[in-house]
Design a protein around this motif. Structure first.
Motif, short mmCIF file in Angstrom:
data_model
loop_
_atom_site.label_atom_id
_atom_site.label_comp_id
_atom_site.label_asym_id
_atom_site.label_seq_id
_atom_site.Cartn_x
_atom_site.Cartn_y
_atom_site.Cartn_z
N ILE A 39 0.77 -1.31 -0.04
CA ILE A 39 0.11 -0.16 0.11
C ILE A 39 0.90 1.18 -0.01
O ILE A 39 1.66 1.23 0.64
CB ILE A 39 -0.93 -0.08 1.33
CG1 ILE A 39 -1.85 -1.22 1.09
CG2 ILE A 39 -1.70 1.38 1.22
CD1 ILE A 39 -2.67 -1.14 0.01
N ASP A 40 0.52 2.32 -0.95
CA ASP A 40 1.30 3.40 -0.94
C ASP A 40 0.77 4.63 -0.18
O ASP A 40 1.61 5.59 0.31
CB ASP A 40 1.09 3.85 -2.37
CG ASP A 40 1.80 2.64 -3.48
OD1 ASP A 40 2.94 2.32 -2.97
OD2 ASP A 40 1.10 2.43 -4.23
N ALA A 67 2.09 6.87 4.66
CA ALA A 67 1.60 8.15 4.38
C ALA A 67 0.10 8.10 4.35
O ALA A 67 -0.60 7.27 4.00
CB ALA A 67 2.16 8.58 3.03
N ARG A 68 -0.45 9.27 4.66
CA ARG A 68 -1.87 9.53 4.92
C ARG A 68 -2.43 10.76 4.52
O ARG A 68 -2.17 11.38 4.49
CB ARG A 68 -2.45 8.75 6.36
CG ARG A 68 -2.60 9.72 7.36
CD ARG A 68 -3.16 9.13 8.57
NE ARG A 68 -2.35 7.87 9.13
CZ ARG A 68 -2.81 6.83 9.80
NH1 ARG A 68 -3.94 7.12 10.34
NH2 ARG A 68 -2.16 5.97 9.92
N GLY A 134 1.87 1.88 -10.81
CA GLY A 134 0.55 2.29 -10.51
C GLY A 134 0.70 2.50 -9.17
O GLY A 134 1.72 2.16 -8.05
N ALA A 135 -0.56 2.77 -8.43
CA ALA A 135 -0.52 3.19 -6.86
C ALA A 135 -1.79 2.33 -6.26
O ALA A 135 -2.78 2.28 -6.87
CB ALA A 135 -0.56 4.57 -6.69
N ARG A 136 -1.42 2.04 -4.96
CA ARG A 136 -2.54 1.28 -4.29
C ARG A 136 -2.87 1.95 -2.91
O ARG A 136 -1.92 2.28 -2.23
CB ARG A 136 -2.10 -0.09 -3.82
CG ARG A 136 -2.44 -1.13 -5.21
CD ARG A 136 -1.47 -2.17 -4.99
NE ARG A 136 -1.58 -3.08 -3.78
CZ ARG A 136 -2.74 -4.21 -4.00
NH1 ARG A 136 -3.55 -4.24 -4.79
NH2 ARG A 136 -2.83 -4.99 -2.69
N LEU A 198 -8.54 0.41 -2.42
CA LEU A 198 -9.11 -0.77 -1.91
C LEU A 198 -10.18 -0.46 -0.78
O LEU A 198 -9.78 0.36 0.26
CB LEU A 198 -7.89 -1.77 -1.35
CG LEU A 198 -7.05 -2.38 -2.34
CD1 LEU A 198 -5.97 -1.54 -3.02
CD2 LEU A 198 -6.19 -3.65 -1.49
N ASP A 199 -11.32 -0.87 -0.74
CA ASP A 199 -12.31 -0.57 0.21
C ASP A 199 -12.18 -1.56 1.42
O ASP A 199 -11.63 -2.79 1.23
CB ASP A 199 -13.78 -0.67 -0.40
CG ASP A 199 -14.75 0.03 0.27
OD1 ASP A 199 -14.61 0.65 1.30
OD2 ASP A 199 -16.04 -0.27 0.15
#
Ligand SMILES: Nc1nc2c(ncn2[C@@H]2O[C@H](COP(=O)(O)OP(=O)(O)OP(=O)(O)O)[C@@H](O)[C@H]2O)c(=O)[nH]1
Length: 347
Positions: A39-40, A67-68, A134-136, A198-199
């Motif tokens: 997860i990014d 990071a958030r 890509g990013a997740r 991702l939910d």
């Protein structure tokens, strides 16, 4: 008649349930932990009406180092119209509190707010990306704060596609961590790759030490209806309405501090009557609470987001992670301590 005086405080409710931590909450959190390496960015959702109280320390503990971006969801339910100076100052205080983490208020039906969030996600996901393809992004938050709705709104604005996640007005609609849903494609930094969200299932706090916090969360819908009795919730709502403007419920009752008077008025006005023409108090309470949740009976923030309110909230933090047993033990010791002080004072 003397002028109406609202209750200055809400009576303490010692028997109020303080937990709503379910099996799928714990399982969801464990799954999120195992996914963390891929997860990014974390998008942490809190409800705009309880921006402090809907903070779940479990997310910091479990997903801490990623990071958030903090999103304050359902802004439309906390503000009348576009808001004014008070709202701007409140938003600024929250931004300062979380700095350097970005804080963005959103309303799913407001495309500008979703566009602003998408752009912030893009900036931060590309800055922290672990893959060049890509990013997740993991979207997390308390139950029913609007995570799935936000994912759908981001997808609609970002790639023009329809609903990908199921939503509903009760907590617990999402039970499992989902697979990535594309919310942006053709991202230059990823050589044309995309951003995927991702939910996750909403996760509640294991134990809520403060009864008022539990009432606020239940009123906003983070707790399944029925856990906290609807008449208690309606009473807390009445207390909050009176602090602002009793005319918000003028359709049903004159200003009152007695929830039975208000509910009687609601039941009569809306035809919620049971055998013998008696008012269906529980039905009226549930209906009134739902009307507030839909923004029909006032739109306001329940947390005290002032310098002092933020200070008090920070002082109370650190207890939510404790187990129920630990907290009950602490409460017992505190009571014993108070007893000793009283006994000492009397001698
Ligand atoms: N007024 C308003 N309602 C919203 C907004 N976002 C979500 N909702 C409503 O809030 C309720 C909960 O939304 P969901 O997206 O299902 O919430 P969730 O966080 O995914 O819920 P869980 O399944 O418990 O994890 C639904 O009735 C949505 O329509 C918003 O910005 N404004």
């Amino acid at each position: 008649m003397p002028p109406f005086t609202p209750r200055p405080t809400f009576p303490p409710l010692l028997s109020l349930p303080r937990s709503y931590y379910l099996g799928h909450h714990a399982a969801g959190l464990t799954k999120m932990k195992t996914l963390l390496a891929s997860i990014d960015l974390i998008v942490e959702c809190r409800d705009y009406r309880v921006p402090l109280t809907s903070t779940n320390p479990l997310f910091e503990e479990t997903l801490g180092e990623r990071a958030r971006v903090v999103v304050l969801t359902k802004r439309d339910l906390g503000v009348v119209g576009g808001g004014g100076k008070v709202e701007r100052e409140r938003d600024q205080l929250l931004r300062t509190l979380h700095h350097p983490t970005p804080v963005l208020p959103t309303t799913t039906t407001s495309r500008p707010s979703i566009r602003a969030l998408l752009s912030t996600i893009h900036t931060h996901a590309t800055a922290h990306a672990r893959s060049i393809a890509g990013a997740r992004v993991l979207i997390v938050g308390m139950p029913n704060v609007g995570k799935s709705s936000l994912l759908n709104a981001l997808r609609s604005v970002g790639v023009g596609k329809g609903k990908a996640a199921r939503t509903g007005d009760q907590p617990g609609v999402t039970r499992k961590v989902g697979t990535g849903v594309k919310v942006k494609g053709g991202v230059e930094e990823f050589g044309g790759g995309g951003i995927y969200i991702l939910d996750t299932p909403g996760v509640f706090i294991p134990y809520v030490p403060d009864a008022t916090a539990m009432l606020k969360l239940a009123l906003c819908g983070c707790v399944k209806d029925g856990i906290v009795p609807s008449e208690t919730l309606a009473d807390y709502l009445l207390y909050q309405l009176n602090l602002r403007d009793p005319s918000l419920y003028a359709e049903y009752s004159p200003p009152t501090n007695d929830v039975a008077v208000l509910l009687e008025g609601v039941a009569r006005r809306t035809g919620r009557l049971v055998k013998g023409g008696q008012a269906d108090m529980e039905g009226a309470a549930g209906w009134l609470v739902q009307r507030w949740r839909n923004g029909v009976v006032g739109r306001f923030v329940l947390d005290d987001v002032s310098e002092e309110g933020v200070r008090a909230w920070k002082e109370g933090r650190g207890q939510e992670g404790m187990s129920g047993n630990q907290l009950r033990k602490m409460e017992r010791e505190e009571r014993r301590g108070r007893g000793r002080v009283v006994a000492g004072g009397g001698s």
